[in-house]
Design a protein around this motif. Structure first.
Motif, PDB file in Angstrom:
ATOM      1  N   ARG A 168     -10.765  56.427  51.762  1.00  0.00           N
ATOM      2  CA  ARG A 168     -11.302  56.274  53.196  1.00  0.00           C
ATOM      3  C   ARG A 168     -11.650  58.172  53.201  1.00  0.00           C
ATOM      4  O   ARG A 168     -12.588  58.425  54.546  1.00  0.00           O
ATOM      5  CB  ARG A 168     -10.602  56.802  54.990  1.00  0.00           C
ATOM      6  N   THR A 169     -11.061  58.937  53.161  1.00  0.00           N
ATOM      7  CA  THR A 169     -11.611  60.687  52.894  1.00  0.00           C
ATOM      8  C   THR A 169     -12.585  60.816  51.931  1.00  0.00           C
ATOM      9  O   THR A 169     -13.681  61.508  52.562  1.00  0.00           O
ATOM     10  CB  THR A 169     -10.319  60.991  51.622  1.00  0.00           C
ATOM     11  N   ASP A 170     -12.398  60.382  50.785  1.00  0.00           N
ATOM     12  CA  ASP A 170     -13.925  60.519  50.084  1.00  0.00           C
ATOM     13  C   ASP A 170     -15.585  59.754  50.176  1.00  0.00           C
ATOM     14  O   ASP A 170     -16.440  60.239  50.584  1.00  0.00           O
ATOM     15  CB  ASP A 170     -13.593  59.809  48.490  1.00  0.00           C
ATOM     16  N   CYS A 171     -14.748  58.776  50.871  1.00  0.00           N
ATOM     17  CA  CYS A 171     -16.043  57.551  51.578  1.00  0.00           C
ATOM     18  C   CYS A 171     -16.571  57.622  52.977  1.00  0.00           C
ATOM     19  O   CYS A 171     -17.952  57.315  52.977  1.00  0.00           O
ATOM     20  CB  CYS A 171     -15.515  56.461  51.098  1.00  0.00           C
ATOM     21  N   GLY A 172     -16.067  57.846  53.755  1.00  0.00           N
ATOM     22  CA  GLY A 172     -15.700  58.427  55.788  1.00  0.00           C
ATOM     23  C   GLY A 172     -15.727  56.455  55.541  1.00  0.00           C
ATOM     24  O   GLY A 172     -16.672  56.615  57.040  1.00  0.00           O
ATOM     25  N   GLY A 173     -15.102  55.593  55.161  1.00  0.00           N
ATOM     26  CA  GLY A 173     -15.356  54.491  55.624  1.00  0.00           C
ATOM     27  C   GLY A 173     -14.844  53.312  54.442  1.00  0.00           C
ATOM     28  O   GLY A 173     -14.552  53.972  53.257  1.00  0.00           O
ATOM     29  N   GLY A 174     -15.026  52.685  54.793  1.00  0.00           N
ATOM     30  CA  GLY A 174     -15.177  51.253  54.014  1.00  0.00           C
ATOM     31  C   GLY A 174     -16.773  50.870  53.493  1.00  0.00           C
ATOM     32  O   GLY A 174     -17.832  50.918  52.799  1.00  0.00           O
ATOM     33  N   VAL A 175     -16.606  49.149  53.138  1.00  0.00           N
ATOM     34  CA  VAL A 175     -17.518  48.113  52.947  1.00  0.00           C
ATOM     35  C   VAL A 175     -18.990  48.902  53.958  1.00  0.00           C
ATOM     36  O   VAL A 175     -20.089  48.740  53.474  1.00  0.00           O
ATOM     37  CB  VAL A 175     -17.505  47.282  53.647  1.00  0.00           C
ATOM     38  N   MET A 176     -18.760  48.410  55.388  1.00  0.00           N
ATOM     39  CA  MET A 176     -19.829  49.398  56.381  1.00  0.00           C
ATOM     40  C   MET A 176     -20.800  50.618  56.100  1.00  0.00           C
ATOM     41  O   MET A 176     -21.724  49.731  55.592  1.00  0.00           O
ATOM     42  CB  MET A 176     -19.413  49.341  58.015  1.00  0.00           C
ATOM     43  N   ILE A 177     -20.166  51.579  55.219  1.00  0.00           N
ATOM     44  CA  ILE A 177     -20.664  52.542  55.610  1.00  0.00           C
ATOM     45  C   ILE A 177     -21.162  52.552  53.747  1.00  0.00           C
ATOM     46  O   ILE A 177     -22.595  52.888  53.843  1.00  0.00           O
ATOM     47  CB  ILE A 177     -19.382  54.219  54.834  1.00  0.00           C
ATOM     48  N   LYS A 216      -6.656  47.173  52.008  1.00  0.00           N
ATOM     49  CA  LYS A 216      -6.722  48.573  51.889  1.00  0.00           C
ATOM     50  C   LYS A 216      -6.750  49.535  52.960  1.00  0.00           C
ATOM     51  O   LYS A 216      -7.346  48.949  54.037  1.00  0.00           O
ATOM     52  CB  LYS A 216      -8.056  48.806  51.093  1.00  0.00           C
ATOM     53  N   GLU A 217      -6.872  50.449  52.878  1.00  0.00           N
ATOM     54  CA  GLU A 217      -7.375  51.846  53.727  1.00  0.00           C
ATOM     55  C   GLU A 217      -8.189  51.734  54.503  1.00  0.00           C
ATOM     56  O   GLU A 217      -7.862  51.887  55.507  1.00  0.00           O
ATOM     57  CB  GLU A 217      -6.986  52.747  52.674  1.00  0.00           C
ATOM     58  N   THR A 233     -21.670  42.289  56.369  1.00  0.00           N
ATOM     59  CA  THR A 233     -21.239  42.471  54.795  1.00  0.00           C
ATOM     60  C   THR A 233     -19.935  42.473  54.800  1.00  0.00           C
ATOM     61  O   THR A 233     -18.861  41.811  55.929  1.00  0.00           O
ATOM     62  CB  THR A 233     -22.050  44.557  54.855  1.00  0.00           C
ATOM     63  N   GLY A 234     -19.125  42.499  54.198  1.00  0.00           N
ATOM     64  CA  GLY A 234     -18.034  42.636  53.300  1.00  0.00           C
ATOM     65  C   GLY A 234     -17.978  42.531  51.297  1.00  0.00           C
ATOM     66  O   GLY A 234     -18.535  42.267  50.633  1.00  0.00           O
ATOM     67  N   PHE A 235     -16.898  43.134  51.165  1.00  0.00           N
ATOM     68  CA  PHE A 235     -16.119  43.046  49.931  1.00  0.00           C
ATOM     69  C   PHE A 235     -15.734  41.815  49.451  1.00  0.00           C
ATOM     70  O   PHE A 235     -14.999  41.622  48.643  1.00  0.00           O
ATOM     71  CB  PHE A 235     -15.469  44.030  48.978  1.00  0.00           C
ATOM     72  N   VAL A 236     -15.201  40.974  49.742  1.00  0.00           N
ATOM     73  CA  VAL A 236     -14.360  39.937  49.984  1.00  0.00           C
ATOM     74  C   VAL A 236     -14.953  38.526  50.048  1.00  0.00           C
ATOM     75  O   VAL A 236     -14.381  37.936  50.469  1.00  0.00           O
ATOM     76  CB  VAL A 236     -13.308  39.890  51.582  1.00  0.00           C
ATOM     77  N   THR A 237     -16.737  38.309  49.866  1.00  0.00           N
ATOM     78  CA  THR A 237     -16.968  36.934  49.449  1.00  0.00           C
ATOM     79  C   THR A 237     -17.529  35.723  47.852  1.00  0.00           C
ATOM     80  O   THR A 237     -17.606  37.519  47.179  1.00  0.00           O
ATOM     81  CB  THR A 237     -18.343  37.395  50.489  1.00  0.00           C
TER      82      THR A 237
END
Length: 327
Positions: free
Chosen positions: A168-177, A207-208, A229-233
């Motif tokens: 979360r710190t490095d990316c600023g979020g997850g799949v949406m960002i 995940k975090e 969006t998604g990382f789980v499709t």
């Protein structure tokens, strides 16, 4: 010749952008900086260019004209503000920054130092979205009431996405960002900026950060945009639906063709030929740098995207709709 340094190999597109540099007739790879020295030295050895452990030292080099920023999102403002103050032109992976305040500082610094800034909003330069924008702009389906855009993959399930993409710190979020940026800016170019955003995030793999997400874009007059969006499709094609008062447009399944059906048509889903392709995002950046011209449309779209992503993250965290300042 534009002498380009790559800033980090953190992002999954870093090697792709390096390939762009190596194969464009007007660019040459001049140096590498990486926040991870071991990784940076490895890539510098691979490409046989100097590695700089110190960003300021690299940016002070007179034989570097520009940078490609593929670093953790949390470092975007730091890197790009420094690069702009050093007079280096900037090509960066989306998003421009996690927050509008950071993005504004980057843009203002680039403008103040006559630096060409381009953000990799890649779908805007591809024939499918170019064609869809033209059709909607010509008013083929009348006033648009709903746009739905879906882009997803199975990176979190299949394990091919790097672990640091869930930080979360490095990316600023997850799949949406990350991946969700594409549906967001596509909905933006097809419908304009909404008045509010309401988002819901899912955590399928624990995940975090979120790995499953949807954002509802609400417009004055009742129109709606949906960014999925998604990382789980397991199997998810890129899809766009556009519905208006006079008809509908569909793109995606089953064969990646654009189809339109109008109220006063023949009742069939008729295929619309794709418009001619235009230079990709990197080629356009190089052209702007060579001409010493800015690309305000790209920068403004990048700022709008940051507004939308920031609003979506706030909405998911707070469980409420977040107004979007469209001024």
């Amino acid at each position: 010749m534009i002498r380009v340094a790559v800033c980090s190999y953190w992002h999954v597109h870093a090697e792709e952008y390096t390939d762009f540099i190596l194969h464009h007739p007007d660019t040459v790879l001049a140096a590498i900086w990486d926040e991870n020295e071991t990784r940076g030295e490895r890539y510098a050895s691979r490409y046989q260019v100097p590695f700089y452990a110190d960003l300021d030292h690299m940016l002070a080099q007179a034989d570097i004209d520009a940078v490609v920023v593929v670093a953790p999102t949390r470092l975007h403002e730091k890197i790009m503000v420094k690069a702009a103050k050093a007079g280096k032109h900037i090509f960066t992976e989306k998003v421009l920054a996690p927050t509008l305040a950071e993005a504004d500082r980057i843009v203002r610094t680039a403008e103040a130092n006559n630096v060409v800034l381009t953000v990799a909003l890649r779908k805007l330069y591809e024939r499918d979205i170019i064609t869809l924008r033209r059709i909607v702009g010509e008013g083929a389906v009348g006033n648009v009431s709903l746009v739905r855009v879906r882009m997803a993959h199975n990176g979190a399930l299949a394990g091919w996405l790097p672990d640091h993409f869930y930080d979360r710190t490095d990316c600023g979020g997850g799949v949406m960002i990350d991946l969700g940026c594409h549906p967001m800016y596509i909905a933006r170019v097809l419908q304009g900026m909404p008045r509010a955003v309401t988002a819901s995030y899912g955590y399928v793999t624990g995940k975090e950060v979120e790995d499953n997400a949807v954002a509802l874009l609400q417009y004055d007059g009742g129109a709606i945009g949906i960014a999925e969006t998604g990382f789980v499709t397991g199997q998810s094609p890129f899809m766009v639906e556009i519905h208006g008062a006079n008809g509908s447009i569909m793109y995606g399944m089953p064969d990646d063709q654009i189809r339109i059906r109008l109220n006063e048509g023949d009742g069939e889903w008729n295929i619309i030929p794709f418009d001619e392709p235009i230079p990709n995002m990197f080629e356009q950046w190089v052209d702007y740098v060579l001409r010493r011209e800015t690309n305000p449309d790209n920068v403004n779209m990048a700022l709008d995207l940051t507004k939308l992503i920031e609003a979506a993250n706030q909405s998911a965290a707070l469980g409420k709709s977040i107004p979007v300042n469209v001024m």
